[in-house]
Design a protein around this motif. Structure first.
Motif, PDB file in Angstrom:
ATOM      1  N   VAL A   1      -0.977  -0.521  -9.006  1.00 13.95           N
ATOM      2  CA  VAL A   1      -2.310  -1.080  -9.207  1.00 13.95           C
ATOM      3  C   VAL A   1      -3.311  -0.073  -8.659  1.00 13.95           C
ATOM      4  O   VAL A   1      -3.214   0.331  -7.501  1.00 13.95           O
ATOM      5  CB  VAL A   1      -2.471  -2.425  -8.470  1.00 13.95           C
ATOM      6  CG1 VAL A   1      -3.924  -2.892  -8.517  1.00 13.95           C
ATOM      7  CG2 VAL A   1      -1.567  -3.484  -9.062  1.00 13.95           C
TER       8      VAL A   1
ATOM      9  N   PRO B   1       0.839  -1.197   0.000  1.00 10.72           N
ATOM     10  CA  PRO B   1       0.000   0.000   0.000  1.00 10.72           C
ATOM     11  C   PRO B   1       0.884   1.261   0.000  1.00 10.72           C
ATOM     12  O   PRO B   1       1.937   1.271   0.639  1.00 10.72           O
ATOM     13  CB  PRO B   1      -0.780  -0.101   1.317  1.00 10.72           C
ATOM     14  CG  PRO B   1      -0.694  -1.547   1.714  1.00 10.72           C
ATOM     15  CD  PRO B   1       0.620  -2.029   1.179  1.00 10.72           C
TER      16      PRO B   1
ATOM     17  N   ARG C   1      -3.789   3.322  -3.712  1.00  8.57           N
ATOM     18  CA  ARG C   1      -3.131   2.517  -4.724  1.00  8.57           C
ATOM     19  C   ARG C   1      -2.079   1.596  -4.098  1.00  8.57           C
ATOM     20  O   ARG C   1      -1.556   1.865  -3.023  1.00  8.57           O
ATOM     21  CB  ARG C   1      -2.534   3.320  -5.867  1.00  8.57           C
ATOM     22  CG  ARG C   1      -2.161   4.756  -5.601  1.00  8.57           C
ATOM     23  CD  ARG C   1      -1.569   5.370  -6.855  1.00  8.57           C
ATOM     24  NE  ARG C   1      -0.315   6.060  -6.502  1.00  8.57           N
ATOM     25  CZ  ARG C   1       0.519   6.582  -7.388  1.00  8.57           C
ATOM     26  NH1 ARG C   1       0.265   6.496  -8.671  1.00  8.57           N
ATOM     27  NH2 ARG C   1       1.626   7.199  -6.996  1.00  8.57           N
ATOM     28  N   LEU C   2      -1.819   0.499  -4.784  1.00  9.24           N
ATOM     29  CA  LEU C   2      -0.863  -0.499  -4.313  1.00  9.24           C
ATOM     30  C   LEU C   2       0.287  -0.555  -5.299  1.00  9.24           C
ATOM     31  O   LEU C   2       0.054  -0.635  -6.507  1.00  9.24           O
ATOM     32  CB  LEU C   2      -1.516  -1.884  -4.270  1.00  9.24           C
ATOM     33  CG  LEU C   2      -2.793  -2.037  -3.447  1.00  9.24           C
ATOM     34  CD1 LEU C   2      -3.422  -3.405  -3.721  1.00  9.24           C
ATOM     35  CD2 LEU C   2      -2.469  -1.901  -1.959  1.00  9.24           C
TER      36      LEU C   2
END
Lengths: 480, 480
Positions: free
Chosen positions: A99, A78, A110-111
């Motif tokens: 991602v 994260p 977002r990751l």
């Protein structure tokens, strides 16, 4: 040279003409990798992957022998977790893949696809380490990571690569430093003994350290073309990450203190190092320890009675002591010779009707093409000796190349001259410790600092660049 | 029961009270996994990962013995590539994680993190397969995949999981079907022999097939609570993917034809299956073949002279024949007993001063807590026997549980009644082949179709739901 042999060799660019093209030719022709429509990513084909499996098996055993345990962290981080350590996120955020959508929904946070996993290990350490009894934690994982590189090359620089990342947590700074150095030694032994690649052990300068590390140790190898390649790194973090992630443990006096941390990694780029250290104009030359096939048995005049049976019998015997394979396909012997030379198989064993009559075979070592007649009664003794000979032969050739291409310089113009006259290589020169001089050397001569070698020499008293008192001897070079 | 032992056991929820909580308690207390801030993803801790490594080692050898080679594909799939096979993208797109940003730039085309790799293998096959001589291609890879699940549970359903995916390409439909069935048999042997989990071999119904497959074979296991778990799948694709990806080869008559394809996979969910098949209220029970520690040596009264030395000597002897470990920590024997029962170690070996006097030790098998006195001279014979006994004991217990919980039904109300009276389990019942009946059975009774077993029985002539002529016997159940 047989016609088929000539043909296949013609397909590879000569390394003296165009080293970069020679390299990619080998990657393709030896069937190590194939390109994909995923930009900057590659397929590692069976022959390439088998080399990686051998690398993994040996390294994994070395890690376990030094009490490390394997784990597996998530592949996603994260954004808020990545940001916890300031230097770390600054170093890695610019090359992260993000991602932003999961299923059909926009994610709230977002990751990033892990570029490295310090932050995940820290979060985990915080959960599981409470007392001095929980220390040390000696972890490793075998995974792939992603770094959004602009220009990519198979094995050397790709957007996704395979690696192992060790992450350890210790009660004291001394223990953590000892671990960092121990793993550098493991890496050194692995490269020299198993990959037959001589390396220089050293420390990165301030400007070249891993993002978030207090010290970055490394091993540097010199490729056939005189360019340097970093083969492995081992980082000491102090308690910087522990503080950022609030990892504390109660010591024997029941006081809450911060633990000290390390990480260390080696990657599929080692396969690139193998290619560029040992390869030649006939193709790959593989160190026996990681060669998927160590001995290729080639029957000669295989249509004649008894040849295939004998070759098969020999191959079965060899399989008990090494990785052996017989090629009984309909290709001509000449085609097979070229094929397995291209693939870098350390030993070729030829057996034909004449040989069988004389109870012997022909053994050819890939790296020097030396032919020996060997009695069939002595295979179990001779083959292991020959494999050892190959390892020593290619190690010494690589060492000789490195020594021939290592230039001692005491002034800037000496560096330029050495490179002009002899081609790329390692420059050994003194340095004052100032980043400005590092930059200037690079700007003027084109070589960057590779490492402060652990084995120091006093080549001169003053910095090669500014003339002020020297602090360290440095290795400089152009790098992959 | 020692106090410490009682304490640790109290920490696990009883499986009879709350099976789901019992399961997650074991995952945590046996230190298999830990949660992370990455939603739906987990850390696999050393003890859990060591089980996976043992699974990998055995399976990988089985794959190589059947001529498969390992490769590694990229973890990303460009959206356009995923879309090439219509059914496939429909099945997987809703659960993909999408990378939309690389470095600081918005990507022109988004990339999904692989949920499975058929499309990448197809692209590669197209590049490397041209002639019948290039076939078959028998590939496998060990990687992790991502599926954006809403509700997750450790090992059973997580957004990222580890697995192997086999992908093979064949000249004919017959060969591809043979491969699909061969790998189903490999999976079956692996589960039954090594994991001691009995399975039913079958085929999925139309509605339950893998996205893009012509046939999906599976193995289904029954957990301790009577719920079903799919332990592995093997898919036959026909030439559907080959057509979508324009993979063609020239056959012996030099005609361009489409090859036939398979894929097959097993995942870390097997660890969940082990827990729920063999575990009990004292914790995990591990099948010896994949147990990280097969024998734990516990010295009793270890402060007494000679005890630790003897225990250590025994452990060294055992290490030559199995995975043995000694616990010489300062915890009490009772604490250690509970700890290694929780961790499911198949055999505990106790040795104290009295035992040493009598040249014997005590051996306790985890699954039934049976105690045996064994002469120290016979350890090398007895330990392997005992390990085999454990495997057989837990296999038979699991088989007995499955048989006790398998109900033959010929009408809908019989299904409801069987489940009400005996709890969850497998329902064996006839089916007409109509999807509407599948749906209706599920709606009314709560059990879905698990598979059309390869071993068919004629339980009745008519469908359990509609009364029309029956086509197949089906296994039905509630599934993990």
């Amino acid at each position: 040279m047989a016609k088929e042999q000539k043909k296949m060799v013609d397909d590879i660019t000569s390394m003296d003409e165009d080293f970069a093209k020679w390299y990619t030719d080998i990657c393709k022709k030896a069937e190590l990798v194939e390109y994909t429509s995923v930009k900057g990513c590659m397929v590692i084909r069976p022959y390439g992957y088998a080399i990686w499996e051998n690398i993994q098996n040996i390294l994994d055993k070395m890690f376990k022998d030094t009490e490390h345990e394997n784990v597996c962290m998530p592949m996603f981080i994260p954004e808020s977790l990545l940001q916890k350590e300031k230097d770390h996120v600054e170093g890695f955020a610019p090359e992260c893949a993000w991602v932003t959508v999961g299923g059909s929904e926009q994610l709230e946070e977002r990751l990033c696809v892990r570029p490295t996993s310090e932050t995940l290990f820290c979060e985990h350490f915080k959960n599981v380490v409470h007392s001095y009894r929980d220390l040390p934690k000696l972890y490793n994982q075998w995974v792939s990571v992603v770094r959004w590189e602009k220009t990519t090359r198979p094995f050397l620089r790709s957007r996704e690569f395979l690696w192992q990342e060790g992450h350890t947590l210790h009660a004291t700074a001394e223990e953590a430093i000892e671990e960092t150095e121990k793993m550098l030694n493991v890496y050194t032994e692995f490269c020299q003994k198993y990959l037959a690649i001589p390396v220089v052990q050293g420390m990165k300068t301030e400007s070249d350290k891993f993002a978030g590390a207090e010290r970055t140790y490394c091993i540097e190898a010199l490729m056939h073309d005189g360019k340097a390649l970093q083969a492995g790194t081992s980082h000491y973090f102090g308690d910087g990450f522990a503080k950022a992630f609030e990892i504390q443990y109660s010591d024997k006096e029941n006081k809450l203190v911060y633990p000290h941390q390390t990480s260390w990694g080696m990657t599929t780029r080692l396969i690139g190092a193998i290619i560029m250290t040992h390869g030649d104009n006939n193709g790959l030359v593989l160190p026996p320890a990681v060669a998927p096939i160590q001995v290729i048995v080639v029957p000669v005049a295989q249509h004649k009675e008894g040849v295939l049976e004998k070759a098969d019998e020999i191959c079965s015997r060899l399989k008990k002591i090494c990785r052996a394979k017989m090629d009984a396909s309909n290709n001509t012997p000449g085609w097979k010779f070229a094929e397995y030379e291209m693939k870098g198989v350390p030993i070729r064993l030829e057996i034909g009707p004449k040989d069988i009559e004389n109870n012997q075979c022909v053994i050819v070592t890939r790296h020097n093409r030396e032919k020996t007649f060997v009695s069939l009664d002595e295979l179990e003794t001779v083959i292991p000796q020959k494999l050892e000979e190959v390892r020593n032969g290619i190690y010494n050739a690589a060492l000789e190349n490195r020594e021939r291409r290592t230039y001692v310089c005491t002034a800037l113009d000496e560096i330029t001259k050495a490179l002009e006259e002899n081609g790329d290589g390692f420059i050994k020169a003194m340095w004052c410790g100032d980043e400005a001089c590092e930059d200037k050397v690079k700007e003027i001569t084109g070589v960057g600092s590779r490492c402060i070698p652990l084995e120091q020499e006093q080549l001169a008293d003053t910095c090669v660049c500014c003339g002020k008192p020297a602090k360290h001897m440095l290795y400089w070079g152009k790098a992959y």
